[in-house]
Design a protein around this motif. Structure first.
Motif, short mmCIF file in Angstrom:
data_model
loop_
_atom_site.label_atom_id
_atom_site.label_comp_id
_atom_site.label_asym_id
_atom_site.label_seq_id
_atom_site.Cartn_x
_atom_site.Cartn_y
_atom_site.Cartn_z
N THR A 192 39.87 44.42 61.36
CA THR A 192 41.26 44.00 61.56
C THR A 192 41.88 43.45 60.28
O THR A 192 43.08 43.60 60.04
N HIS A 193 41.06 42.79 59.43
CA HIS A 193 41.59 42.09 58.26
C HIS A 193 40.83 42.38 56.97
O HIS A 193 41.06 41.72 55.95
N GLY A 194 39.94 43.37 56.98
CA GLY A 194 39.04 43.58 55.85
C GLY A 194 39.58 44.43 54.71
O GLY A 194 38.85 44.70 53.76
N MET A 195 40.85 44.85 54.79
CA MET A 195 41.43 45.56 53.65
C MET A 195 41.99 44.54 52.66
O MET A 195 43.18 44.53 52.34
N ILE A 196 41.10 43.66 52.20
CA ILE A 196 41.49 42.61 51.27
C ILE A 196 40.28 42.21 50.43
O ILE A 196 39.15 42.28 50.91
N HIS A 197 40.54 41.87 49.19
CA HIS A 197 39.50 41.25 48.38
C HIS A 197 40.16 40.25 47.45
O HIS A 197 41.38 40.23 47.27
N ASN A 198 39.34 39.40 46.85
CA ASN A 198 39.82 38.32 45.99
C ASN A 198 38.87 38.20 44.82
O ASN A 198 37.70 37.87 44.99
N MET A 199 39.36 38.53 43.62
CA MET A 199 38.47 38.57 42.47
C MET A 199 39.12 37.92 41.25
O MET A 199 40.34 37.78 41.18
N GLU A 200 38.27 37.54 40.30
CA GLU A 200 38.76 37.02 39.03
C GLU A 200 38.91 38.18 38.07
O GLU A 200 37.94 38.84 37.70
N TYR A 201 40.15 38.43 37.67
CA TYR A 201 40.44 39.55 36.78
C TYR A 201 40.60 39.07 35.35
O TYR A 201 41.17 38.01 35.08
N THR A 202 40.11 39.89 34.42
CA THR A 202 40.26 39.66 33.00
C THR A 202 41.09 40.80 32.42
O THR A 202 40.81 41.97 32.69
N VAL A 207 52.45 40.53 36.30
CA VAL A 207 51.71 41.78 36.39
C VAL A 207 50.72 41.86 35.23
O VAL A 207 51.02 41.45 34.10
N PHE A 208 49.57 42.41 35.52
CA PHE A 208 48.39 42.23 34.68
C PHE A 208 47.68 43.58 34.50
O PHE A 208 47.52 44.34 35.45
N VAL A 209 47.28 43.90 33.29
CA VAL A 209 46.48 45.10 33.02
C VAL A 209 45.03 44.64 32.88
O VAL A 209 44.67 43.99 31.90
N ALA A 210 44.20 44.95 33.88
CA ALA A 210 42.85 44.38 33.97
C ALA A 210 41.78 45.40 33.64
O ALA A 210 41.87 46.57 34.03
N PHE A 211 40.73 44.94 32.92
CA PHE A 211 39.58 45.79 32.65
C PHE A 211 38.25 45.13 33.02
O PHE A 211 37.19 45.72 32.81
N LYS A 212 38.30 43.93 33.55
CA LYS A 212 37.10 43.26 34.07
C LYS A 212 37.44 42.63 35.42
O LYS A 212 38.58 42.26 35.68
N ALA A 213 36.42 42.49 36.25
CA ALA A 213 36.57 41.78 37.52
C ALA A 213 35.29 41.00 37.79
O ALA A 213 34.19 41.54 37.68
N ASN A 214 35.45 39.73 38.10
CA ASN A 214 34.30 38.84 38.33
C ASN A 214 33.33 38.87 37.14
O ASN A 214 32.12 38.81 37.30
N GLY A 215 33.89 39.00 35.94
CA GLY A 215 33.10 38.91 34.73
C GLY A 215 32.48 40.19 34.23
O GLY A 215 31.95 40.24 33.12
N GLU A 216 32.53 41.27 35.02
CA GLU A 216 31.93 42.53 34.59
C GLU A 216 32.96 43.64 34.65
O GLU A 216 34.07 43.47 35.15
N ALA A 217 32.60 44.79 34.12
CA ALA A 217 33.51 45.94 34.14
C ALA A 217 33.94 46.25 35.56
O ALA A 217 33.18 46.04 36.52
N LEU A 218 35.15 46.75 35.71
CA LEU A 218 35.60 47.21 37.01
C LEU A 218 34.63 48.25 37.56
O LEU A 218 34.04 49.03 36.80
#
Length: 420
Positions: free
Chosen positions: A169-179, A222-233
């Motif tokens: 019902t609600h799992g189309m979501i995530h929360n990450m630290e982006y670099t 708006v952000f151009v990200a190449f890392k998430a949670n400290g590692e590569a996407l």
């Protein structure tokens, strides 16, 4: 607003009043009886374990093998243009491990090497530019935690209780630290012409998934990200580079970002006309409904996380978020909305990021109708499904941020229901 004042000590001493009913506590263990897991030597203590190189990239232990993304097979014709769901019922805290974070593809996840990556800035700019991955790494970078929610999250629930699990019902979501790099840094590098009032962003995959974004948002967060949670996407999250559009629907977070065109008007692409618009009861559609309004859900107890112990201490836990800013308060009801109690936030809400909340209660073994209600810093309060239907009708798919109800049965089993 009444707060439930409890402590573990009070749980073990007697009872606590919740909503006018006395809930009797019980201890969870009897130390007077010997437990062989304590008194006898166990197998895992008799032999040496795995060496440090057993898993060069660490993986979850086999005992947690059920904590995985899941697809709903009948939801789409195939898995190429489809979605799977984050197991939010089995997680705690707020940061989503990349390996658990939901996927949404329009033409499948592609493999694109860093060496082959290019990002073009063109259109109404003074100097069109093309960046390699190595070029992007040389710009000053930032770290931000944001949630990404698909606009269709909870969309199946418009007509009634459909999917039996918070993951679905609600799992189309995530929360990450982006670099990564603010988009404005790259746009300023190219120089925006005075008539530039929009940007059109597209990906390198077959669908391209082009979306128009007002220049004010593009120059804001708006952000151009190449890392998430400290590692590569991860490949499925747009490796090597994706767009992050904080607080706005996930379809705008273009993966495998290849081009940003500055324009003087929106492009009116497929993904912002025939799709990702909100059809109302009279057949007309709302357009440009980018922001994900305040929302919450109880993740435990829930249909995939039933109560397995008898009456006694119970932690009710969930997530809240808002595309307008920070969550300031979450209320929880145990009786379908008759009485509300203010939950405890694990830490102060962060802007456009998930917030974890807890309500520590003493369950008496009787049925409950659990709901949560989020408040954000703008004063917005999460609505009921009935309130949404009065405005939107039943034709919508996207942007369903209604209050969710879980029916906890006497034995601890939990079911998705709708109350009125």
């Amino acid at each position: 607003m009444t707060k439930i004042k409890t402590s573990r000590r009070s749980f073990l001493k007697g009872s606590v009043a919740v909503g006018g009913a006395a809930l009797t506590a019980s201890t969870t263990a009897n130390a007077s009886e010997p437990d062989p897991l304590i008194t006898e030597m166990q197998e895992w203590a008799q032999f040496t374990g795995d060496g440090v190189d057993a898993t060069p990239y660490g993986l979850p232990i086999d005992f947690e093998s059920d904590v995985v993304r899941r697809n709903v097979e009948w939801l789409t014709a195939d898995t190429i243009s489809s979605v799977n769901f984050t197991p939010i019922h089995a997680l705690d805290g707020t940061i989503t491990p990349q390996g658990c974070a939901f996927e949404r593809h329009h033409s499948g996840a592609i493999e694109l090497r860093k060496e082959d990556y290019r990002l073009m800035i063109n259109g109404l700019v003074e100097k069109p530019l093309i960046f390699t991955y190595e070029d992007l790494e040389r710009f000053p970078r930032e770290n931000h935690v944001y949630f990404c929610e698909c606009a269709a999250n909870t969309g199946m629930e418009w007509a009634g209780a459909q999917l039996n699990g918070a993951q679905f019902t609600h799992g189309m979501i995530h929360n990450m630290e982006y670099t990564g790099i603010p988009l404005r840094t790259l746009l300023n590098e190219a120089g925006i012409k005075p008539e530039g009032s929009w940007v059109f962003v597209e990906g390198a995959d077959a669908s391209s998934n082009g979306r128009s974004i007002p220049i004010e948002k593009a120059l804001d967060d708006v952000f151009v990200a190449f890392k998430a949670n400290g590692e590569a996407l991860r490949k499925e999250h747009g490796y090597p580079v994706r767009l992050v559009v904080p607080g706005w629907e996930g379809n705008m977070w273009v993966k495998w970002l290849r081009r940003v065109e500055v324009t003087d008007q929106p492009i009116e692409s497929r993904e912002e006309t025939s799709k990702y618009t909100d059809t109302l009861a009279d057949g007309t559609s709302r357009k440009w409904t980018w922001v994900m309004d305040a929302k919450s859900v109880i993740t435990s107890p829930s249909p995939q996380a039933p109560i397995k112990h008898k009456s006694g201490p119970l932690v009710v836990s969930g997530l809240a978020w808002s595309g307008h800013g920070a969550i300031t308060r979450v209320d929880v009801t145990l009786d379908g909305g008759k009485n509300w109690y203010q939950a405890r936030l694990a830490k102060p809400g962060e802007t456009k990021a998930l917030t974890r909340f807890y309500l520590d209660i003493d369950w008496n073994g009787k049925e409950m109708f659990l709901q949560s209600r989020a408040h954000d810093e703008t004063g917005y309060v999460q609505p009921t499904k009935e309130q949404l239907r009065k405005v939107r009708g039943l034709n919508s798919i996207y942007h369903n941020n209604c209050i969710q109800t879980w029916w906890v049965k006497k034995g601890g089993e939990v079911e998705n229901v709708e109350v009125s």
